[in-house]
Design an enzyme around this catalytic site. Structure first.
Site, mmCIF file in Angstrom:
data_model
loop_
_atom_site.group_PDB
_atom_site.id
_atom_site.type_symbol
_atom_site.label_atom_id
_atom_site.label_comp_id
_atom_site.label_asym_id
_atom_site.label_seq_id
_atom_site.Cartn_x
_atom_site.Cartn_y
_atom_site.Cartn_z
ATOM 1 N N ASP A 1 18.176 -13.733 -12.182
ATOM 2 C CA ASP A 1 18.040 -14.973 -11.390
ATOM 3 C C ASP A 1 19.075 -15.975 -11.912
ATOM 4 O OD1 ASP A 1 15.246 -16.240 -9.764
ATOM 5 O OD2 ASP A 1 16.910 -17.563 -10.309
ATOM 6 N N ALA B 1 17.531 -15.184 -3.052
ATOM 7 C CA ALA B 1 18.196 -15.599 -1.808
ATOM 8 C C ALA B 1 18.262 -17.111 -1.801
ATOM 9 C CB ALA B 1 17.371 -15.147 -0.595
ATOM 10 N N SER C 1 16.556 -19.553 -0.124
ATOM 11 C CA SER C 1 15.281 -19.418 0.598
ATOM 12 C C SER C 1 15.003 -20.623 1.482
ATOM 13 C CB SER C 1 14.137 -19.242 -0.412
ATOM 14 O OG SER C 1 14.060 -20.387 -1.248
ATOM 15 N N TYR D 1 19.673 -19.067 8.145
ATOM 16 C CA TYR D 1 18.825 -18.318 7.215
ATOM 17 C C TYR D 1 18.175 -17.117 7.918
ATOM 18 C CZ TYR D 1 14.551 -17.273 4.609
ATOM 19 O OH TYR D 1 13.530 -16.626 3.958
ATOM 20 N N LYS E 1 18.803 -12.941 7.337
ATOM 21 C CA LYS E 1 17.772 -11.946 7.052
ATOM 22 C C LYS E 1 17.796 -10.826 8.109
ATOM 23 C CE LYS E 1 15.883 -13.823 3.354
ATOM 24 N NZ LYS E 1 15.744 -13.161 2.055
ATOM 25 N N ASN F 1 4.531 -17.260 6.557
ATOM 26 C CA ASN F 1 4.518 -18.460 5.693
ATOM 27 C C ASN F 1 3.700 -18.217 4.435
ATOM 28 O OD1 ASN F 1 5.410 -19.646 8.310
ATOM 29 N ND2 ASN F 1 5.278 -21.519 7.119
ATOM 30 N N LYS G 1 9.583 -25.289 -5.708
ATOM 31 C CA LYS G 1 10.395 -25.281 -4.481
ATOM 32 C C LYS G 1 10.420 -26.658 -3.821
ATOM 33 C CE LYS G 1 10.270 -21.764 -1.703
ATOM 34 N NZ LYS G 1 9.768 -20.697 -0.795
ATOM 35 N N ARG H 1 0.897 -21.151 12.721
ATOM 36 C CA ARG H 1 1.666 -20.285 11.824
ATOM 37 C C ARG H 1 0.737 -19.228 11.242
ATOM 38 N NH1 ARG H 1 6.433 -22.879 9.861
ATOM 39 N NH2 ARG H 1 7.314 -23.833 11.720
ATOM 40 N N TYR I 1 12.198 -25.470 15.742
ATOM 41 C CA TYR I 1 11.015 -25.359 14.888
ATOM 42 C C TYR I 1 10.076 -24.288 15.451
ATOM 43 C CZ TYR I 1 7.299 -27.147 11.882
ATOM 44 O OH TYR I 1 6.336 -27.281 10.924
HETATM 45 N N1 LIG Z 1 8.079 -18.225 0.550
HETATM 46 C C1 LIG Z 1 8.097 -17.904 1.826
HETATM 47 O O1 LIG Z 1 7.287 -18.417 2.636
HETATM 48 C C2 LIG Z 1 9.071 -16.869 2.345
HETATM 49 C C3 LIG Z 1 8.981 -16.497 3.689
HETATM 50 C C4 LIG Z 1 9.882 -15.548 4.169
HETATM 51 C C5 LIG Z 1 10.821 -14.985 3.334
HETATM 52 N N2 LIG Z 1 10.914 -15.386 2.042
HETATM 53 C C6 LIG Z 1 11.934 -14.759 1.198
HETATM 54 O O2 LIG Z 1 11.315 -14.268 0.035
HETATM 55 C C7 LIG Z 1 12.213 -14.328 -1.072
HETATM 56 C C8 LIG Z 1 11.572 -15.107 -2.194
HETATM 57 O O3 LIG Z 1 11.259 -16.400 -1.703
HETATM 58 P P1 LIG Z 1 10.574 -17.497 -2.589
HETATM 59 O O4 LIG Z 1 9.645 -18.249 -1.712
HETATM 60 O O5 LIG Z 1 10.094 -16.883 -3.838
HETATM 61 O O6 LIG Z 1 11.816 -18.446 -2.861
HETATM 62 P P2 LIG Z 1 12.394 -19.014 -4.225
HETATM 63 O O7 LIG Z 1 13.483 -19.943 -3.833
HETATM 64 O O8 LIG Z 1 11.294 -19.534 -5.078
HETATM 65 O O9 LIG Z 1 12.989 -17.722 -4.922
HETATM 66 C C9 LIG Z 1 14.305 -17.291 -4.739
HETATM 67 C C10 LIG Z 1 14.914 -17.076 -6.098
HETATM 68 O O10 LIG Z 1 16.258 -16.624 -5.924
HETATM 69 C C11 LIG Z 1 17.062 -17.262 -6.894
HETATM 70 N N3 LIG Z 1 18.437 -17.314 -6.388
HETATM 71 C C12 LIG Z 1 18.896 -18.052 -5.346
HETATM 72 N N4 LIG Z 1 20.212 -17.863 -5.205
HETATM 73 C C13 LIG Z 1 20.582 -16.977 -6.168
HETATM 74 C C14 LIG Z 1 21.815 -16.402 -6.536
HETATM 75 N N5 LIG Z 1 22.947 -16.693 -5.900
HETATM 76 N N6 LIG Z 1 21.852 -15.552 -7.588
HETATM 77 C C15 LIG Z 1 20.706 -15.248 -8.277
HETATM 78 N N7 LIG Z 1 19.509 -15.783 -7.969
HETATM 79 C C16 LIG Z 1 19.449 -16.629 -6.926
HETATM 80 C C17 LIG Z 1 16.460 -18.645 -7.077
HETATM 81 O O11 LIG Z 1 16.814 -19.236 -8.311
HETATM 82 C C18 LIG Z 1 14.978 -18.355 -6.950
HETATM 83 O O12 LIG Z 1 14.414 -18.103 -8.204
HETATM 84 C C19 LIG Z 1 13.485 -14.985 -0.556
HETATM 85 O O13 LIG Z 1 14.399 -13.973 -0.241
HETATM 86 C C20 LIG Z 1 13.015 -15.718 0.693
HETATM 87 O O14 LIG Z 1 14.060 -15.855 1.614
HETATM 88 C C21 LIG Z 1 10.043 -16.312 1.523
#
Ligand SMILES: NC(=O)c1ccc[n+]([C@@H]2O[C@H](COP(=O)([O-])OP(=O)(O)OC[C@H]3O[C@@H](n4cnc5c(N)ncnc54)[C@H](O)[C@@H]3O)[C@@H](O)[C@H]2O)c1
Length: 334
Positions: free
Chosen positions: A43, A99, A101, A160, A164, A190, A199, A230, A291
């Site tokens: 990370d 990602a 996110s 975004y 994906k 969600n 976050k 949602r 939205y």
């Molecule tokens: N939380 C949700 O509701 C949700 C919904 C749909 C999809 N997602 C996907 O699930 C995954 C995890 O989401 P989350 O909610 O834990 O988000 P988050 O932002 O808490 O976790 C993402 C992590 O990726 C790390 N990161 C970002 N860019 C980076 C890079 N360039 N190199 C290395 N690390 C990097 C961040 O530091 C973070 O720890 C993501 O891919 C997000 O798109 C989340």
């Protein structure tokens, strides 16, 4: 709790994004249930980089990993030399959660570079290690397509969601070319629950509204929130999905939601009930284009293909989450 018969003990497991919300929950699940597993978190953690929308470029936070005993590599997915550190391991399983996110980032280049370009590298690492790759896709791939959202009805409304969708297409192409590879994309709806506090503004409305209510201020909702629906899924069910996705019937893309749609008004009502308040809601105009107004995951193929069975209704998830919402109230993000 064990979700399937995979024994992760003595296995080496990579979790990208392991300092984030979902990644850190997977890390602790594995550490607690398979104490002999060898977990490697990759990370970039939170830094001073700010995106064009004023939000941090990454939300990984060390506090999500306090108590984690595995290895940590601080590295950036977009930096090939950082990724080289992963050549020192023989991974048995890969969870790719890292990602950008934040769904409200409109700088298309940074989203595509971070989320899409790095995915080719992760697939190569999975291929080289012959490790199943479970990665995070998103319900944002569907945009405002009709509910319940079903595979094939993608219509992303932001960069975004588009990134994906492209990841899903890349995964599908690779598994066709290399049928021996296991690649599973999970379209999370969600997600809410412990681990999301860092976050900030991009955390779920469950914690944001919970803290507004604890502050004794009127919970703020968009106008017509009783008809904005949602599919809210609790983090434990998302961890379940990730673990089960390591042994799918078939590679592919799967929806991960409860299969129920609930309104933001429901969240406030449940929170007020749990917190014993009856604050008046303050409604304001929704400033966002594109939205999503009605999401509900069609989870039929996730049930049959992954044996995924969500266990948490919104009521049960929020009740489970309340002690953590209370613990975090008033804490500063440093
Ligand atoms: N939380 C949700 O509701 C949700 C919904 C749909 C999809 N997602 C996907 O699930 C995954 C995890 O989401 P989350 O909610 O834990 O988000 P988050 O932002 O808490 O976790 C993402 C992590 O990726 C790390 N990161 C970002 N860019 C980076 C890079 N360039 N190199 C290395 N690390 C990097 C961040 O530091 C973070 O720890 C993501 O891919 C997000 O798109 C989340």
């Amino acid at each position: 709790m064990k979700y399937n018969d995979i024994n992760f003990n003595n296995k080496t497991i990579l979790i990208t994004g392991g300092a984030g919300f979902i990644g850190s929950n997977i890390a602790f699940y594995l550490q607690n249930n398979y104490p002999k597993s060898h977990i490697v978190v990759f990370d970039c953690f939170r830094n001073s980089k700010i995106l064009s929308n004023g939000n941090p470029s990454s939300y990984g936070h060390y506090k999500n990993l306090i108590g984690f005993k595995g290895e940590i590599i601080c590295g950036d997915l977009t930096n090939k030399s950082d990724l080289e550190a992963l050549n020192n391991y023989k991974f048995d399983f890969i969870f790719h959660q890292a990602a950008i996110s934040d769904t409200r980032v409109y700088d298309q280049e940074i989203i595509m570079r971070t989320n899409v370009n790095s995915f080719y590298d992760l697939i190569e690492i999975a291929n080289k290690n012959q490790a199943p790759l479970v990665y995070a896709s998103s319900a944002a791939t569907y945009g405002n397509s009709a509910s319940p959202q079903t595979l094939g009805a993608e219509k992303p409304e932001n960069p975004y969601g588009y990134s994906k969708l492209i990841m899903d297409q890349i995964a599908s192409k690779y598994t066709k070319m290399n049928p021996k590879m296991t690649i599973v994309g999970l379209r999370f709806f969600n997600v809410y629950g412990p681990g999301e506090f860092y976050k900030e503004k991009t955390a779920s409305m469950v914690i944001q509204l919970g803290h507004q209510i604890m502050n004794n201020t009127s919970p703020r909702l968009f106008e017509n929130s009783d008809s904005i629906y949602r599919d809210f899924i609790f983090i434990e069910d998302v961890v379940q999905a990730n673990i089960k996705a390591c042994k799918p019937k078939n590679s592919g893309t799967y929806n991960i939601g409860t299969g129920e749609s609930r309104s933001f008004q429901d969240i406030v009502n449940i929170l007020q009930n749990e917190l014993n308040t009856s604050l008046k809601i303050k409604y304001f105009k929704n400033p966002f284009d594109g939205y999503q107004t009605d999401t509900k995951a069609d989870i039929a193929s996730s049930k049959s293909g992954l044996n995924f069975m969500p266990n948490f209704t919104l009521e049960k998830g929020i009740k489970t989450y309340i002690p953590e919402i209370k613990r975090l109230y008033g804490q500063k993000i440093t």
